[in-house]
Design a protein around this motif. Structure first.
Motif, PDB file in Angstrom:
ATOM      1  N   LEU A 262      37.407  33.372  37.552  1.00  0.00           N
ATOM      2  CA  LEU A 262      36.040  33.533  38.041  1.00  0.00           C
ATOM      3  C   LEU A 262      36.002  33.465  39.568  1.00  0.00           C
ATOM      4  O   LEU A 262      35.399  34.329  40.232  1.00  0.00           O
ATOM      5  CB  LEU A 262      35.158  32.445  37.428  1.00  0.00           C
ATOM      6  CG  LEU A 262      33.666  32.487  37.700  1.00  0.00           C
ATOM      7  CD1 LEU A 262      33.048  33.752  37.121  1.00  0.00           C
ATOM      8  CD2 LEU A 262      33.001  31.247  37.085  1.00  0.00           C
ATOM      9  N   GLY A 263      36.643  32.435  40.130  1.00  0.00           N
ATOM     10  CA  GLY A 263      36.651  32.294  41.578  1.00  0.00           C
ATOM     11  C   GLY A 263      37.386  33.430  42.259  1.00  0.00           C
ATOM     12  O   GLY A 263      36.912  33.996  43.257  1.00  0.00           O
ATOM     13  N   ALA A 264      38.560  33.792  41.732  1.00  0.00           N
ATOM     14  CA  ALA A 264      39.353  34.860  42.342  1.00  0.00           C
ATOM     15  C   ALA A 264      38.628  36.195  42.263  1.00  0.00           C
ATOM     16  O   ALA A 264      38.646  36.989  43.213  1.00  0.00           O
ATOM     17  CB  ALA A 264      40.713  34.947  41.660  1.00  0.00           C
ATOM     18  N   THR A 265      37.977  36.467  41.130  1.00  0.00           N
ATOM     19  CA  THR A 265      37.228  37.716  40.978  1.00  0.00           C
ATOM     20  C   THR A 265      36.101  37.793  42.001  1.00  0.00           C
ATOM     21  O   THR A 265      35.857  38.839  42.617  1.00  0.00           O
ATOM     22  CB  THR A 265      36.661  37.829  39.554  1.00  0.00           C
ATOM     23  OG1 THR A 265      37.740  37.861  38.618  1.00  0.00           O
ATOM     24  CG2 THR A 265      35.815  39.077  39.395  1.00  0.00           C
ATOM     25  N   THR A 266      35.403  36.690  42.203  1.00  0.00           N
ATOM     26  CA  THR A 266      34.284  36.677  43.149  1.00  0.00           C
ATOM     27  C   THR A 266      34.764  36.836  44.581  1.00  0.00           C
ATOM     28  O   THR A 266      34.162  37.566  45.379  1.00  0.00           O
ATOM     29  CB  THR A 266      33.473  35.379  42.984  1.00  0.00           C
ATOM     30  OG1 THR A 266      33.166  35.178  41.608  1.00  0.00           O
ATOM     31  CG2 THR A 266      32.184  35.433  43.783  1.00  0.00           C
ATOM     32  N   LEU A 267      35.847  36.144  44.926  1.00  0.00           N
ATOM     33  CA  LEU A 267      36.418  36.283  46.266  1.00  0.00           C
ATOM     34  C   LEU A 267      36.826  37.729  46.536  1.00  0.00           C
ATOM     35  O   LEU A 267      36.536  38.287  47.605  1.00  0.00           O
ATOM     36  CB  LEU A 267      37.628  35.355  46.406  1.00  0.00           C
ATOM     37  CG  LEU A 267      38.366  35.394  47.754  1.00  0.00           C
ATOM     38  CD1 LEU A 267      37.485  34.835  48.862  1.00  0.00           C
ATOM     39  CD2 LEU A 267      39.682  34.624  47.668  1.00  0.00           C
ATOM     40  N   GLN A 268      37.473  38.340  45.574  1.00  0.00           N
ATOM     41  CA  GLN A 268      37.924  39.715  45.759  1.00  0.00           C
ATOM     42  C   GLN A 268      36.742  40.689  45.751  1.00  0.00           C
ATOM     43  O   GLN A 268      36.748  41.684  46.481  1.00  0.00           O
ATOM     44  CB  GLN A 268      38.922  40.095  44.674  1.00  0.00           C
ATOM     45  CG  GLN A 268      39.552  41.466  44.913  1.00  0.00           C
ATOM     46  CD  GLN A 268      40.754  41.698  44.041  1.00  0.00           C
ATOM     47  OE1 GLN A 268      41.709  40.926  44.099  1.00  0.00           O
ATOM     48  NE2 GLN A 268      40.715  42.742  43.236  1.00  0.00           N
TER      49      GLN A 268
END
Length: 470
Positions: A262-268
């Motif tokens: 979730l965090g990585a998807t949002t950052l990207q």
């Protein structure tokens, strides 16, 4: 003549219990999706399977199915449109469609192959939710011995999480002796909570949270790309390296593995859209109260996950700090997702009018792993071995562009997390042009690279990760 019954007859005692009432909030959300889909669309039909323990005969299996239906109101409910709005009407008695398939009649077809073909045949037909009960069952037998039960249901009656509850309940009823657990809250009982003073306070708090964030979210997280007609590009990744990296990060930093994605998807997503922040509408099961934890029904809601990705904040932030901030944002989202979906739609329209934008394009994240929650977590790899193990696994990554007939409503971006065990499996659809010329396969490949680097490079900062996928 068919030598097996073709229905399951049930009868319930509803003395002192309501048999008709309005839809709960989550049912209303799915009801509105059904109104948007093409006539007789079946993409929202669900399927689960449950093995039959050795020694159980067909009458015992059929009796377990009868008890299962009688225990959960949503499995024997009609969903009707009326001049006063949609309602649910619980049938006190009736019949559920049943097929018994003799595998001996199919030649050398194995159980797995037969289950795939027969399961799809069970799932595919349309449910007329106002006239047909929303469940069908099939039993696969060989030489008279029942081996597997297949259940198909309309999404109007169940969501993925609650269908897993149904599967677990059936497994209990098939045990010898059967195990009975008190059924969860029924949907009409949930109506009482949503109309109570505490339910009203929860809704008001949630809507205030959404209003506060919608006022300032980047327009790219809200506005539809294109002319409003879905033009979706699809991508699928299957990656053992991504799974190992994500699960290792989760174990090391004490957060759920889904939070890593979730965090990585949002950052990207922020990097791909050139924004200082990004937001995802998470599909969540809403089972936060003890009374509703075992509820079987359409019970999903949207939660708003928002993450600040401004470079100034991220220059010195560690991966640990970023994941803990992601976990806090997820908890805040979960705490503000109980509301009437039509009230949220009205709020969004009001905020959009003030901002001068058309609110028809969102970014979604859906963890669909409800069928995998009972699996053992993957074994962890020591940190000093992780880089080598990940490098060995990277050549096994598979990327492809599947042909999908689903049309997610109001979506510029929709990420589906389907597996995070030994292999990570993620599917992504993106509205054509949302990323410019970069599409879903590029996003998924970069996401693998971002998460792998986060896991193996202990000196990486969030800013460096953000820059690597801009």
């Amino acid at each position: 003549m068919d030598r097996h019954p073709n229905t399951i007859a049930f009868r319930t005692d509803r003395t002192g219990r309501a048999s008709e009432g309005p839809l709960i909030w989550a049912q209303l959300a799915i009801w509105d999706v059904f109104r948007w889909l093409p006539p007789e669309d079946t993409t929202l039909n669900l399927l689960v399977s449950c093995p039959v323990p050795p020694g159980r005969d067909l009458p015992a299996v059929l009796d377990a199915l009868r008890l299962l239906v009688e225990r959960h109101d949503s499995l024997h409910t009609l969903y009707l449109d009326t001049p006063d709005g949609p309602i649910q009407r619980v049938a006190a008695a009736g019949e559920i469609a049943l097929r018994v398939h003799e595998l001996d009649d199919l030649g050398d077809v194995g159980l797995e192959e037969a289950a795939a073909d027969l399961g799809e045949a069970l799932r595919r037909p349309w449910f007329d939710i106002g006239a047909d009960l929303p469940l069908r069952a099939a039993v696969l037998v060989r030489s008279g011995e029942p081996l597997l039960v297949l259940l198909a249901a309309s999404h109007m009656a169940v969501d993925g999480w609650s269908f897993n509850i149904v599967r677990g309940d059936l497994a209990n009823l098939l045990a010898d002796p059967p195990v009975t657990v008190e059924p969860g809250q029924q949907p009409l009982e949930r109506v009482e909570y949503e109309r109570s003073a505490i339910g009203g306070r929860r809704e008001a708090k949630a809507l205030a949270f959404w209003a506060r964030h919608l006022e300032s979210l980047p327009a790219s997280m809200i506005v539809r790309v294109g002319d409003g007609t879905p033009n979706l590009d699809w991508g699928l990744i299957q990656s053992p390296a991504l799974a190992l990296a994500a699960n290792s990060l989760a174990a090391r930093h004490g957060v759920p593995s889904a939070t890593v994605l979730l965090g990585a998807t949002t950052l990207q997503l922020a990097a791909y859209t050139g924004e200082d922040e990004a937001a995802l509408r998470m599909i969540v099961s809403t089972r936060f109260r003890a009374a509703s934890r075992g509820l079987v029904g359409a019970f999903n809601s949207n939660a708003l996950f928002r993450l600040d990705c401004a470079r100034a904040r991220l220059d010195t932030e560690t991966v640990d700090g970023f994941l803990r901030r992601s976990a806090d944002a997820a908890l805040s989202a979960y705490a503000h997702c109980e509301y009437d979906p039509r009230a949220l739609d009205a709020l969004i329209a009001d905020v959009a009018e003030r901002r001068g934008i058309v609110p028809d394009g969102y970014c979604y994240f859906n963890d669909t792993r409800y069928a995998l929650l009972d699996a053992e977590p993957p074994a962890q790899v020591p940190q000093d071995e992780l880089a080598e193990r990940v490098a060995d696994l990277l050549p096994a990554t598979k990327l492809r562009s599947p042909v999908i007939d689903r049309l997610p409503k109001h979506a510029n971006f929709f990420m589906f997390l389907m597996d995070l065990g030994e292999t990570a499996e993620l599917m992504l659809c993106v509205e054509h042009g949302f990323f410019g010329r970069r599409g879903p396969l590029g996003f998924l490949s970069d996401l693998e690279r971002l998460i792998v680097r986060s896991a193996v490079d202990e000196t990486a900062t969030t800013a460096a990760l953000h820059a690597s996928v801009r």
